[in-house]
Design a protein around this motif. Sequence first.
Motif, mmCIF file in Angstrom:
data_model
loop_
_atom_site.group_PDB
_atom_site.id
_atom_site.type_symbol
_atom_site.label_atom_id
_atom_site.label_comp_id
_atom_site.label_asym_id
_atom_site.label_seq_id
_atom_site.Cartn_x
_atom_site.Cartn_y
_atom_site.Cartn_z
ATOM 1 N N ARG B 7 0.660 -1.170 0.037
ATOM 2 C CA ARG B 7 0.132 0.032 -0.113
ATOM 3 C C ARG B 7 1.067 1.151 -0.133
ATOM 4 N NH1 ARG B 7 -2.982 -1.721 5.314
ATOM 5 N NH2 ARG B 7 -0.902 -2.224 5.901
ATOM 6 N N LEU B 8 0.907 1.954 -0.952
ATOM 7 C CA LEU B 8 1.535 3.326 -1.151
ATOM 8 C C LEU B 8 0.436 4.376 -1.180
ATOM 9 C CD1 LEU B 8 4.070 5.145 -1.816
ATOM 10 C CD2 LEU B 8 3.454 4.679 -4.365
ATOM 11 N N VAL B 9 0.819 5.290 -0.135
ATOM 12 C CA VAL B 9 0.068 6.674 -0.102
ATOM 13 C C VAL B 9 1.075 7.826 -0.602
ATOM 14 C CG1 VAL B 9 -0.615 8.290 1.604
ATOM 15 C CG2 VAL B 9 -1.415 5.823 1.446
ATOM 16 N N ILE B 10 0.552 8.658 -1.346
ATOM 17 C CA ILE B 10 1.347 9.902 -1.906
ATOM 18 C C ILE B 10 0.580 10.948 -1.407
ATOM 19 C CG2 ILE B 10 2.108 11.000 -3.781
ATOM 20 C CD1 ILE B 10 1.991 8.109 -5.153
ATOM 21 N N VAL B 11 1.367 12.064 -0.671
ATOM 22 C CA VAL B 11 0.732 13.260 -0.185
ATOM 23 C C VAL B 11 1.242 14.034 -1.271
ATOM 24 C CG1 VAL B 11 0.163 14.566 1.633
ATOM 25 C CG2 VAL B 11 0.635 12.204 2.018
ATOM 26 N N GLY B 12 0.314 14.799 -2.055
ATOM 27 C CA GLY B 12 0.598 15.770 -3.099
ATOM 28 C C GLY B 12 0.724 15.478 -4.287
ATOM 29 N N GLY B 13 -0.260 16.350 -5.182
ATOM 30 C CA GLY B 13 -0.146 16.149 -6.567
ATOM 31 C C GLY B 13 0.338 16.788 -7.653
ATOM 32 N N GLY B 14 1.405 17.472 -7.314
ATOM 33 C CA GLY B 14 2.262 18.125 -8.308
ATOM 34 C C GLY B 14 3.133 17.305 -9.119
ATOM 35 N N ALA B 15 4.103 17.792 -9.830
ATOM 36 C CA ALA B 15 4.820 17.058 -10.626
ATOM 37 C C ALA B 15 5.693 15.750 -9.861
ATOM 38 C CB ALA B 15 6.147 17.689 -11.282
ATOM 39 N N ALA B 16 5.866 15.729 -8.721
ATOM 40 C CA ALA B 16 6.702 14.770 -7.973
ATOM 41 C C ALA B 16 5.843 13.835 -7.778
ATOM 42 C CB ALA B 16 7.534 15.119 -6.754
ATOM 43 N N GLY B 17 4.610 14.097 -6.963
ATOM 44 C CA GLY B 17 3.544 13.039 -6.627
ATOM 45 C C GLY B 17 2.789 12.408 -7.859
ATOM 46 N N SER B 45 0.147 21.723 -16.346
ATOM 47 C CA SER B 45 1.448 22.302 -16.259
ATOM 48 C C SER B 45 1.318 23.797 -15.683
ATOM 49 C CB SER B 45 2.066 22.392 -17.518
ATOM 50 O OG SER B 45 3.089 23.454 -17.875
ATOM 51 N N PRO B 46 1.517 23.780 -14.314
ATOM 52 C CA PRO B 46 1.349 25.447 -13.758
ATOM 53 C C PRO B 46 2.403 26.240 -14.474
ATOM 54 C CG PRO B 46 2.278 23.983 -12.239
ATOM 55 C CD PRO B 46 1.959 22.967 -13.419
ATOM 56 N N CYS B 47 3.399 25.816 -15.079
ATOM 57 C CA CYS B 47 4.471 26.745 -15.527
ATOM 58 C C CYS B 47 3.864 27.452 -16.785
ATOM 59 C CB CYS B 47 5.772 25.820 -15.853
ATOM 60 S SG CYS B 47 6.637 25.112 -14.354
#
Lengths: 109, 451
Positions: B7-17, B45-47
Motif C-alpha cells: 500500500r503506497l500513499v502519496i501526499v501531494g499531486g504536483g509533478a513529483a506526486g 502544467s502550472p509553468c
Amino acid sequence: METGRKQSFAERLRMAAEKYLREAAEEEMIKRYGDACTRPFRSNGVVSVIIRRLAVPLFLRIPWSLRRQMILRASYPSGRRPDWSSWQKGLSLKASDQSESGQNSGAQA
Amino acid sequence: MAAKGLRLVIVGGGAAGISAASTTKAIAPETSVVLFSEYEDVAYSPCGIPFVHGREIPNFEALFLQSRQHYADVGIDLQLETRVTRVDLRERKVYVGSRAYEWDRLIIATGFDYERPDIAGSDLEGLHYVKNIRRAMEFDRLLEQIKKVVVVSASPLGIEMAGNLARRGLETHLVDESGWLMSEVADPDIMQPVEESLKSLGTKIHLGTKVLGFVGSNGKVKSVKTTTGELDCDVAVMATHKRPNNLLAREAGLEIGSTGGILVDDRMRTRVDGVYAAGDCVEVIHGGTELPVQGLSGSHAYSQGRVAAANAVGEQRSYDPVFIPWGMVGGDVHVGGVSLGETLHKMLGIPHFVAAATGISRARYYPGVTKVRVKLIVEPKTLRVTGAQMAGGEGIKERADFLGFALKRGATLEDFAWMENVYSPPIGALMEPIALAAQAGLTQVKQLRQA
C-alpha cells in the motif's frame, strides 16, 4: 496545507547568511557591471550594518575549502548528512527501464 | 520488487506526486496507490499559466496532460480536494481529519508555498499568487476587467508574468529590491537584454525598490506602497520566494534541513524506513559544491518522484546531485545557464574567473540570426568550468542542457575550446559561441601566465 513556519536555527542562519552574502556579491557585481545595475535597496539597521561591515568580510577571508566545510557543518547540525555518494562511487542507478518511461504521467509537460 | 498488496500513499499531486504515482503503476501495477491533493486538479502544467495570461497559449485546457479518468483507469485512487491533516510515522497512517489511511510506503510530495510578506495590507483581496490553475482561470477573467497590475518580485515567475501581462496590454509594473532582474540566480550583464525587452513591451521596471505595504479600499488592493512612491493597481501579482511546504513533515518528526526542505538521501529516502519525499519540499545536493539546495524546476521534481516511487516499490534507483541547467524567456529574450553563475560564485567566495564571448545562433547571412552571449565561470587552477550563463534569441535551452551534462562530467575550458560543433546555416554558426567563450578564456589564462 500550510508552509511550515517554525524554523530551526540552521534555517534562520542560512537565510541570514544568504541575504548578507548576496548583498556583498551584488556590490562586487555592481562594480564590475555598473551599467547593467540599479542601486539596490538596503535596510540600514544597526545589526545589518555590523553584519555587512564585520561578519561578511571576515567570513569571506576564510579560504573556500574551509568555508565550505563550515557551511556543511552548519547545514547539518546533527552531524548526520544523508548519503549522496552513489554517483561518486560509480554506483549511480538510473531509471533506464522503458516500462517506467512516464508516458502516462505527464512526460510531455 | 514490490510485495504483493503493498500500500503506497502519496501526499501531494504536483509533478513529483503524480510522477511517483504513475511510475509505481508502471513498474509494480499490483501496488495499491492512493494520492491525496488538497486541490481540484492534478496533471497540468502550472509553468504554462503566465503564457495563457499573455495569450501565447489559447486556453487553460491546453495545460492539462491527463484526465482524472486516465488515473482511475490505471488504478490510481485520486483523493482530490482532500487535505491530509496529520502523518503518523509510528502507526504508519495518514489522517484526513479523523479518518485514517494505512500505508506500507509513504511518499511526501507537498511542494512549495510562496513566502507571504509580513507587511500592511497583505491580506487584502486582489493579491494573486500564481499556483493553482482554477484560481488562474478566475484571475484571467478578472484581467478582462482591469487595467493596472503590479508584479512583486523580479523572480523568474515575476518576469514571465510581467512580460505576458504587458503583452496583453495591461499597464504593468515590476517591483524588486535588487539591482537587477533575477539577481538571486542570474548576473546583471545577462539580464540586461531581458530588462530592455520587457521595457520595449511596455513593462515599467522599478528596481532597488522595496514594497512597504498594500493600500486598500473596501477590502481590495488599490495601490502598492514602495520606498520610491505609491503605484496604483487593480491587482498585485505576488511572485515572491518559494518555500518548501514542510509543515506535515515537520510535525510528523521528519528531519528538515537548513534550506527548509526535508532531508533525503540519493534514493529520496527520509531517515524513517518506508518514508520517501520528492519535489519542492525536499533538499538535494548541488554537484559542484556538495551544498544542499532546494526549490528547483518541475523537471527535477518529476525525476525525483520517479526515483522515490521506484525505490518505494523495491527497485534500486538513485538521483544524482544536481548541476541545475536552467532557461527561460524574459520578454523576447532567452536566458539560461548552469548554476552557479558569477554572482553566486562571488556570494560563496568560490575562486573563479570569467570567460565570455558573443557569437551567433545561425550562419551570419541566414535570416533570423541572433546574437548569443556566453559566459563561462572557471576554476582557476584546474580550468574546470563550474558555471555558465547565456543570453540570446534562440538555442539557449539546448546549450544549457549540454553545459549541464558537460559540467557534471568535469569539462574544462580546454575541452570547450576544442569542442566539435554542428555547422548548418539555418540552425548553427561555424563558430559555436560556447567554444568562442572558452577560447577567450584560454587567451586570458595565457596572457596572465606570461605576465
